[in-house]
Each structure stands twice: as structure tokens, then as C-alpha cells.
Design a protein around this motif. Structure first.
Motif, PDB file in Angstrom:
ATOM      1  N   LEU A   9       0.829  -1.207   0.000  1.00  0.00           N
ATOM      2  CA  LEU A   9       0.000   0.000   0.000  1.00  0.00           C
ATOM      3  C   LEU A   9       0.861   1.253   0.000  1.00  0.00           C
ATOM      4  CD1 LEU A   9      -2.698   1.560   0.410  1.00  0.00           C
ATOM      5  CD2 LEU A   9      -2.386   1.175   2.879  1.00  0.00           C
ATOM      6  N   PHE A  10       1.915   1.228   0.789  1.00  0.00           N
ATOM      7  CA  PHE A  10       2.768   2.418   0.874  1.00  0.00           C
ATOM      8  C   PHE A  10       3.520   2.662  -0.429  1.00  0.00           C
ATOM      9  CE2 PHE A  10       7.086   4.048   1.841  1.00  0.00           C
ATOM     10  CZ  PHE A  10       6.730   5.341   2.200  1.00  0.00           C
ATOM     11  N   PHE A  11       4.190   1.628  -0.944  1.00  0.00           N
ATOM     12  CA  PHE A  11       5.062   1.822  -2.100  1.00  0.00           C
ATOM     13  C   PHE A  11       4.306   1.895  -3.424  1.00  0.00           C
ATOM     14  CE2 PHE A  11       8.194   0.218   0.948  1.00  0.00           C
ATOM     15  CZ  PHE A  11       9.231   1.098   0.726  1.00  0.00           C
ATOM     16  N   ARG A  12       3.140   1.249  -3.518  1.00  0.00           N
ATOM     17  CA  ARG A  12       2.434   1.205  -4.796  1.00  0.00           C
ATOM     18  C   ARG A  12       1.302   2.210  -4.892  1.00  0.00           C
ATOM     19  NH1 ARG A  12       3.154  -3.574  -7.630  1.00  0.00           N
ATOM     20  NH2 ARG A  12       1.976  -2.478  -9.251  1.00  0.00           N
ATOM     21  N   VAL A  13       0.772   2.672  -3.755  1.00  0.00           N
ATOM     22  CA  VAL A  13      -0.399   3.552  -3.779  1.00  0.00           C
ATOM     23  C   VAL A  13      -0.082   4.925  -3.188  1.00  0.00           C
ATOM     24  CG1 VAL A  13      -2.797   3.850  -3.034  1.00  0.00           C
ATOM     25  CG2 VAL A  13      -1.945   1.567  -3.642  1.00  0.00           C
ATOM     26  N   MET A  14       0.338   4.953  -1.919  1.00  0.00           N
ATOM     27  CA  MET A  14       0.472   6.229  -1.215  1.00  0.00           C
ATOM     28  C   MET A  14       1.701   7.012  -1.670  1.00  0.00           C
ATOM     29  SD  MET A  14      -2.251   5.925   0.413  1.00  0.00           S
ATOM     30  CE  MET A  14      -2.192   7.454   1.326  1.00  0.00           C
ATOM     31  N   LEU A  15       2.800   6.322  -1.900  1.00  0.00           N
ATOM     32  CA  LEU A  15       4.017   7.029  -2.297  1.00  0.00           C
ATOM     33  C   LEU A  15       3.870   7.732  -3.645  1.00  0.00           C
ATOM     34  CD1 LEU A  15       6.716   7.489  -0.910  1.00  0.00           C
ATOM     35  CD2 LEU A  15       7.670   5.601  -2.224  1.00  0.00           C
TER      36      LEU A  15
END
Length: 302
Positions: free
Chosen positions: A206-212
Motif C-alpha cells: 500500500l505504501f510503495f504502490r499507492v500512497m508514495l
């Protein structure tokens, strides 16, 4: 209301002239705009003219610099740049700075973004304490910790190494990076993260593929600020990178060049070295100026 409406004899609405107080307000705003524009123009000239003078002086001969410092160069002497790059070892110092800044910037952005995301999106015991502990690091100037930092780095076996310099750069950049990105991550829509989790996306993905990717404007802005800070850093490498001059970064090389070339009278080589050191900063800012502006205003617009 800046105008008053009245009805003419044929029934149409006619606007009266602006009230006296409205005319005065408009006049005051016009004067303020003119003053602000002239002030910005003056500030731009004060900032740009020294850079332009340095750039032009890098193409002059030593005689032209001493006899006509404000004049244009008689010819474009690129040999000044070549002499500074090779004989003054600016090329080696430039490469050393590029290696150190690349490593420190990568480490700062990776650690800062992950910490800021956790502080902005997750609730856990001690979150506020840890966040303010990070932010509190901005209150301590680098000069305050030079002596204990010297002994810590030396005792860790990292004195005079690029690794020690990279770690110190990253440590001093983390407080502002965490502070800036935490505020930015809080502006991102929560519904997107919840939808990704419901679709089976893990927290890491979620962090690396969406939020970042959604935080790209803020990431670019803080990355540029950190790049400028690391590239222009002088006091830390001067204290922690002593001894072997083949490992010096650009700021140390320029300081040594200013002393040696000043005694030798090679002012053209000195100006060429300064120009070479300044160009990466100007190029980065010109290329990413839109991203800097959008990143600084994104949190206010959402």
C-alpha cells in the motif's frame, strides 16, 4: 458591494460609480502591487547579478578580471574550466560530492517517507512522543553537536569515510523531512487507502504502490531542499572528512582552491571552479521549479 444599482426610466438596471472608499481601496492595492513588484525585481537583481558576474568572470583572463572586473570577457576561454576541472581536481571533488549526496539523499527520503507515513496514518501508543522527538531535532543547530559528533563518528570507525558522511547528512535531514512529509501524507485521501486494503493490498505494498506515488509532489519538493542542503554543506565534511584530500567533497575542494588560487593569482580558475559547483544547483531548480511550487501548495489546497 462595490457599486450601487439604480433603475433607469426604461426599467433597466444602471450601476452607479464606485463609492469613494472603494476607489481608495483600489488605489491602495495598486500602490501595494507596484511596490511589491519593484521589491521582487530588486531582490531578483541582487540575487542574479552576482551569479552572472561569476559566470562571466570564469571566461576572462586574470588580466581582464583585475583591469576590468565589470566588463564582458574578450573571448570565451573554456580552458579556464578545463584547468579548474583537472589541475585543481574539481572534477574529482565533484564526483565525490555526487556519490555522497546520492547516498544521503536516498537514505533520507526512504527513512523519512516511511516514518512520516506511519506518523500520519497509524495510531499507536507513543506516536505523538516519537513524532515530537523527530521534530525536536530541528531545534538543534549543527554547530552545537560538532564535538560529540566528531567523537561518535571516530569511535564508530567512520571518520574520514563517505559512509560516515552519508549517515550524518541523513540524520540531520530527517527531522525536517519527517515534519514536512507527515503534514503532506495527512492531506492524502483516506478512502483510497481503505479501498486498497479491502482489495487485499498489504501495508507494505500500500505504501510503495499507492500512497508514495500520490505523495510525489511533496517528495520532489523535500528531495530538492535536501539536495541543496547536502550539496552546499561545508562544516560537516570539514570536520568529519579530514586527511586524505582524494575523498574531499566539493565544498572542501573549493575552499582549498580559493586559498591556493588566490596566492597563485589564478582568479579565472577560481571563478571557473565556483561556476562548476553552482551549475548543478541552478539546473535542478530550473528543471523542478514547478514541482517545488506544487508541492509547497498542495497541502494548502486540499
Amino acid at each position: 458591494m462595490t457599486t450601487l444599482d439604480r433603475t433607469a426610466s426604461d426599467g433597466t438596471a444602471v450601476a452607479d460609480r464606485p463609492a469613494p472608499q472603494d476607489r481608495k481601496l483600489r488605489r491602495d492595492l495598486g500602490v501595494a502591487n507596484i511596490f511589491s513588484h519593484w521589491f521582487l525585481l530588486l531582490w531578483g537583481a541582487v540575487t542574479a547579478l552576482p551569479l552572472l558576474w561569476m559566470f562571466l568572470s570564469s571566461f576572462k583572463s586574470d588580466g581582464e578580471i583585475l583591469s576590468d572586473p565589470w566588463g564582458l570577457p574578450g573571448a570565451l576561454r573554456f580552458e579556464n574550466w578545463g584547468r579548474a576541472w583537472t589541475e585543481a581536481h574539481i572534477g574529482q571533488y565533484f564526483l565525490n560530492s555526487a556519490i555522497v549526496v546520492t547516498g544521503s539523499l536516498t537514505l533520507t527520503m526512504l527513512m523519512g517517507s516511511t516514518a512520516a507515513y506511519v506518523f500520519a496514518r497509524y495510531e499507536f501508543r507513543g506516536r505523538q512522543f516519537l513524532y515530537y522527538l523527530f521534530v525536536g531535532g530541528m531545534m538543534f543547530p549543527v554547530f552545537l553537536a560538532l564535538v560529540p559528533l566528531f567523537f561518535v563518528v571516530r569511535n564508530a570507525g567512520l571518520f574520514g569515510t563517505w559512509t560516515g558522511l552519508v549517515l550524518v547528512y541523513a540524520a540531520y535531514s530527517l527531522p525536517f523531512t519527517v515534519f514536512f512529509l507527515t503534514a503532506f501524507f495527512r492531506t492524502l485521501p483516506t478512502a483510497v487507502a481503505e479501498a486498497a486494503l479491502m482489495d487485499g493490498c498489504g501495508h507494505f505494498r500500500l505504501f510503495f504502490r499507492v500512497m508514495l506515488p500520490m505523495a510525489r509532489p511533496g517528495m520532489i519538493s523535500i528531495a530538492i531542499f535536501n539536495f541543496l542542503s547536502h550539496w552546499n554543506q561545508f562544516i560537516l565534511p570539514q570536520v568529519l572528512m579530514q586527511g586524505d584530500d582524494s575523498k574531499w567533497v566539493l565544498a572542501q575542494g573549493l575552499a582549498a582552491l580559493a586559498v591556493s588560487q588566490g596566492y597563485q593569482g589564478d582568479y579565472s580558475g577560481l571563478f571557473a571552479g565556483l561556476t562548476i559547483a553552482t551549475l548543478p544547483v541552478l539546473i535542478v531548480y530550473v528543471i523542478f521549479q514547478r514541482q517545488i511550487q506544487s508541492g509547497l501548495t498542495a497541502g494548502q489546497l486540499k
